[in-house]
Design a protein around this motif. Structure first.
Motif, PDB file in Angstrom:
ATOM      1  N   GLY A 298      60.198  20.264-106.537  1.00  0.00           N
ATOM      2  CA  GLY A 298      61.341  20.371-107.436  1.00  0.00           C
ATOM      3  C   GLY A 298      61.830  19.017-107.900  1.00  0.00           C
ATOM      4  N   TYR A 299      62.896  19.063-108.706  1.00  0.00           N
ATOM      5  CA  TYR A 299      63.377  17.857-109.401  1.00  0.00           C
ATOM      6  C   TYR A 299      64.899  17.820-109.377  1.00  0.00           C
ATOM      7  N   THR A 300      65.480  18.302-108.265  1.00  0.00           N
ATOM      8  CA  THR A 300      66.937  18.398-108.198  1.00  0.00           C
ATOM      9  C   THR A 300      67.527  17.736-106.959  1.00  0.00           C
ATOM     10  N   GLY A 301      66.701  17.356-105.996  1.00  0.00           N
ATOM     11  CA  GLY A 301      67.210  16.838-104.746  1.00  0.00           C
ATOM     12  C   GLY A 301      67.540  17.914-103.736  1.00  0.00           C
ATOM     13  N   GLU A 302      67.307  19.177-104.092  1.00  0.00           N
ATOM     14  CA  GLU A 302      67.543  20.294-103.176  1.00  0.00           C
ATOM     15  C   GLU A 302      66.219  20.923-102.768  1.00  0.00           C
ATOM     16  N   ASP A 303      66.278  21.730-101.710  1.00  0.00           N
ATOM     17  CA  ASP A 303      65.121  22.556-101.381  1.00  0.00           C
ATOM     18  C   ASP A 303      64.884  23.519-102.540  1.00  0.00           C
ATOM     19  N   GLY A 304      63.646  23.882-102.750  1.00  0.00           N
ATOM     20  CA  GLY A 304      63.383  24.819-103.830  1.00  0.00           C
ATOM     21  C   GLY A 304      61.905  25.011-104.077  1.00  0.00           C
ATOM     22  N   PHE A 305      61.609  25.832-105.068  1.00  0.00           N
ATOM     23  CA  PHE A 305      60.241  26.243-105.345  1.00  0.00           C
ATOM     24  C   PHE A 305      59.993  26.229-106.849  1.00  0.00           C
ATOM     25  N   GLU A 306      58.731  25.987-107.210  1.00  0.00           N
ATOM     26  CA  GLU A 306      58.282  26.096-108.592  1.00  0.00           C
ATOM     27  C   GLU A 306      57.156  27.122-108.616  1.00  0.00           C
ATOM     28  N   ILE A 307      57.271  28.083-109.531  1.00  0.00           N
ATOM     29  CA  ILE A 307      56.365  29.228-109.558  1.00  0.00           C
ATOM     30  C   ILE A 307      55.607  29.240-110.886  1.00  0.00           C
ATOM     31  N   TYR A 308      54.295  29.141-110.790  1.00  0.00           N
ATOM     32  CA  TYR A 308      53.419  29.145-111.965  1.00  0.00           C
ATOM     33  C   TYR A 308      52.873  30.555-112.139  1.00  0.00           C
ATOM     34  N   VAL A 309      53.015  31.093-113.350  1.00  0.00           N
ATOM     35  CA  VAL A 309      52.697  32.499-113.571  1.00  0.00           C
ATOM     36  C   VAL A 309      52.220  32.693-115.001  1.00  0.00           C
ATOM     37  N   ASP A 310      51.532  33.792-115.256  1.00  0.00           N
ATOM     38  CA  ASP A 310      51.108  34.153-116.611  1.00  0.00           C
ATOM     39  C   ASP A 310      52.339  34.316-117.506  1.00  0.00           C
ATOM     40  N   PRO A 311      52.331  33.777-118.726  1.00  0.00           N
ATOM     41  CA  PRO A 311      53.501  33.890-119.612  1.00  0.00           C
ATOM     42  C   PRO A 311      53.978  35.322-119.817  1.00  0.00           C
ATOM     43  N   GLU A 312      53.058  36.289-119.849  1.00  0.00           N
ATOM     44  CA  GLU A 312      53.465  37.674-120.080  1.00  0.00           C
ATOM     45  C   GLU A 312      54.238  38.252-118.900  1.00  0.00           C
ATOM     46  N   VAL A 313      54.055  37.663-117.731  1.00  0.00           N
ATOM     47  CA  VAL A 313      54.718  38.153-116.523  1.00  0.00           C
ATOM     48  C   VAL A 313      56.037  37.423-116.284  1.00  0.00           C
ATOM     49  N   ALA A 314      56.224  36.297-116.934  1.00  0.00           N
ATOM     50  CA  ALA A 314      57.395  35.460-116.672  1.00  0.00           C
ATOM     51  C   ALA A 314      58.727  36.193-116.839  1.00  0.00           C
ATOM     52  N   PRO A 315      58.928  37.002-117.882  1.00  0.00           N
ATOM     53  CA  PRO A 315      60.219  37.695-117.999  1.00  0.00           C
ATOM     54  C   PRO A 315      60.517  38.617-116.816  1.00  0.00           C
ATOM     55  N   ALA A 316      59.506  39.323-116.319  1.00  0.00           N
ATOM     56  CA  ALA A 316      59.715  40.203-115.171  1.00  0.00           C
ATOM     57  C   ALA A 316      60.046  39.396-113.923  1.00  0.00           C
ATOM     58  N   LEU A 317      59.382  38.260-113.747  1.00  0.00           N
ATOM     59  CA  LEU A 317      59.671  37.400-112.605  1.00  0.00           C
ATOM     60  C   LEU A 317      61.089  36.865-112.691  1.00  0.00           C
ATOM     61  N   TRP A 318      61.479  36.391-113.864  1.00  0.00           N
ATOM     62  CA  TRP A 318      62.836  35.856-114.061  1.00  0.00           C
ATOM     63  C   TRP A 318      63.880  36.931-113.735  1.00  0.00           C
ATOM     64  N   SER A 319      63.679  38.126-114.264  1.00  0.00           N
ATOM     65  CA  SER A 319      64.623  39.215-114.029  1.00  0.00           C
ATOM     66  C   SER A 319      64.714  39.561-112.548  1.00  0.00           C
ATOM     67  N   ALA A 320      63.567  39.595-111.871  1.00  0.00           N
ATOM     68  CA  ALA A 320      63.561  39.920-110.444  1.00  0.00           C
ATOM     69  C   ALA A 320      64.308  38.860-109.637  1.00  0.00           C
ATOM     70  N   LEU A 321      64.138  37.589-110.003  1.00  0.00           N
ATOM     71  CA  LEU A 321      64.828  36.511-109.297  1.00  0.00           C
ATOM     72  C   LEU A 321      66.331  36.572-109.541  1.00  0.00           C
ATOM     73  N   VAL A 322      66.737  36.869-110.771  1.00  0.00           N
ATOM     74  CA  VAL A 322      68.165  37.001-111.080  1.00  0.00           C
ATOM     75  C   VAL A 322      68.780  38.148-110.271  1.00  0.00           C
ATOM     76  N   ASP A 323      68.095  39.282-110.228  1.00  0.00           N
ATOM     77  CA  ASP A 323      68.618  40.442-109.492  1.00  0.00           C
ATOM     78  C   ASP A 323      68.707  40.155-107.993  1.00  0.00           C
ATOM     79  N   ALA A 324      67.656  39.543-107.444  1.00  0.00           N
ATOM     80  CA  ALA A 324      67.642  39.268-106.011  1.00  0.00           C
ATOM     81  C   ALA A 324      68.604  38.151-105.636  1.00  0.00           C
ATOM     82  N   GLY A 325      68.774  37.200-106.534  1.00  0.00           N
ATOM     83  CA  GLY A 325      69.584  36.036-106.210  1.00  0.00           C
ATOM     84  C   GLY A 325      71.051  36.162-106.525  1.00  0.00           C
ATOM     85  N   GLY A 326      71.416  37.126-107.387  1.00  0.00           N
ATOM     86  CA  GLY A 326      72.822  37.268-107.768  1.00  0.00           C
ATOM     87  C   GLY A 326      73.768  37.367-106.583  1.00  0.00           C
ATOM     88  N   PRO A 327      73.497  38.244-105.605  1.00  0.00           N
ATOM     89  CA  PRO A 327      74.387  38.335-104.440  1.00  0.00           C
ATOM     90  C   PRO A 327      74.443  37.064-103.608  1.00  0.00           C
TER      91      PRO A 327
END
Length: 396
Positions: A225-254
């Protein structure tokens, strides 16, 4: 929480207005490239900026809120503008050893390494992260603004090696989740049977990479990462990226996750003392000047080796802590108490975490350890500044 050193009195926390004239600026051009997540960002109310020819989200709500979310919980970034270059073949490791300033042939499969691509004169063409995916397969990740330059340099240097160099940028989307809640968010996707890494997420150490799937689509999961925090970078097919983003938002919101734009990414990396190409790095900069001498393996031959040492007396990169609340911006002069110009700011902001202005600057070597006897010319006012160690912020 921070090991930053400063003799500047604590200041009130900055506001969004304080950050409004940050170094990161752009223009809204209609014909620029769009991320595969562009419509997702539009629906989320993002504001956009031009970055290396891409329309990228600069913020969704508040720069400060997004910055603090990454420090305290998690932020979600679209980095699909970055460049991904695949290097493969029996001599891939030997080729990268010759093409880059670091030694890549000796890193283990599943590991990553920060390195530099230098010009023949020793200047910095780009700074890179290199992942070793298999014995003869590497992934080189370059900055968006240097995609063409990095690919051309690597392809040109491949002559004589049994290796192929392929630009896979258009076939790759990149999403980063950064912050102390990042691992927990990914574990939520594993528990939901959507993310299937080859090993548990908790086993992935810093600067390591795992392969796996998300909804049956291949992914690379890197703890970088590039923030100074723990974290992850996820490389994925562009067509799958919206589903991944949505899943992360839903899981991470709480857990407090929020989408975050380039403005907060810039203040986060500045606090972490991480260089930005075009600001701290460039063709006129030698690695040692930027504090990156450790990245260069002087025991081997590589392109740029002959010119890698800076000219004696060359300016060096330092951290500055400023008094008050007026931020130093790129291009502002660093001066002594008699007004002599001894350097130039490369990046600066009113630090959301520390509550006072910080900056990185190149200064004459004889003032690099001068302490409080410097100032930055902020629009005609000499604002006292102290040289402090980098990074300004380090997570506890």
């Amino acid at each position: 929480m921070s090991d930053a050193t400063s003799n500047v009195p604590a200041a009130p926390a900055p506001t969004d207005a304080d950050l409004a004239d940050a170094d990161l600026v752009g223009t809204d051009e209609p014909d620029e490239r769009l991320s595969p997540l562009h419509e997702v960002h539009v629906a989320a109310g993002a504001s956009f900026t031009d970055f290396a020819g891409w329309q990228m989200p600069v913020r969704y709500s508040s720069d400060l809120a997004e910055h603090h979310a990454v420090r305290s919980a998690a932020g979600l970034f679209d980095l699909s503008h970055m460049a991904e270059i695949a290097v493969s073949g029996p001599e891939a490791g030997a080729f990268l050893d010759q093409a880059l300033a670091g030694t890549l042939s000796t890193i283990a499969v599943g590991r990553a390494k920060y390195s530099l691509l230098l010009s023949t004169e020793g200047g910095i063409v780009d700074d890179l992260v290199v992942y070793r995916l298999d014995d003869h397969d590497y992934l080189v990740v370059a900055n968006a603004s240097n995609r063409d330059a990095a690919f051309a340099a690597l392809a040109g240097r491949a002559h004589g090696f049994d290796v192929t160099v392929d630009d896979e940028s258009d076939d790759t989307a990149l999403v980063a989740i950064q912050g102390p809640e990042s691992e927990g968010v990914l574990d939520e996707l594993v528990a939901a049977d959507r993310l299937h890494p080859d090993e548990p997420v908790s086993s992935l150490r810093y600067y390591r990479v795992l392969q796996g799937t998300f909804d049956d689509s291949p992914v690379l999961l890197a703890r970088t990462g590039y923030t100074g925090e723990d974290g992850f970078e996820i490389y994925v097919d562009p067509e799958v990226a919206p589903a991944l983003w949505s899943a992360l938002v839903d899981a991470g919101g709480p857990r407090g996750l929020v989408p975050a734009g380039l403005a907060s990414r810039d203040t986060l990396r500045l606090e972490a003392g991480m260089p930005l190409y075009g600001h701290e790095l460039g063709l006129d900069v030698r690695p040692a000047q930027a504090g990156l001498g450790r990245v260069v393996d002087l025991s081997k031959d590589f392109v740029g080796r002959a010119g890698v040492e800076p000219v004696p007396g060359s300016r060096v990169l330092v951290g500055l802590a400023l008094e008050g609340r007026r931020a130093a911006r790129a291009g502002y002069a660093v001066v002594t108490d008699d007004g002599t110009v001894v350097g130039e700011v490369t990046s600066g902001a009113l630090s959301p975490t520390l509550g006072h202005p910080v900056a990185m600057a190149y200064v004459d070597p004889d003032v690099a350890d001068r302490g409080p006897a410097l100032a930055v010319d902020v629009r005609g006012t000499a604002v006292p500044a102290s040289v402090v160690p980098l990074p300004f912020y380090k997570r506890s």
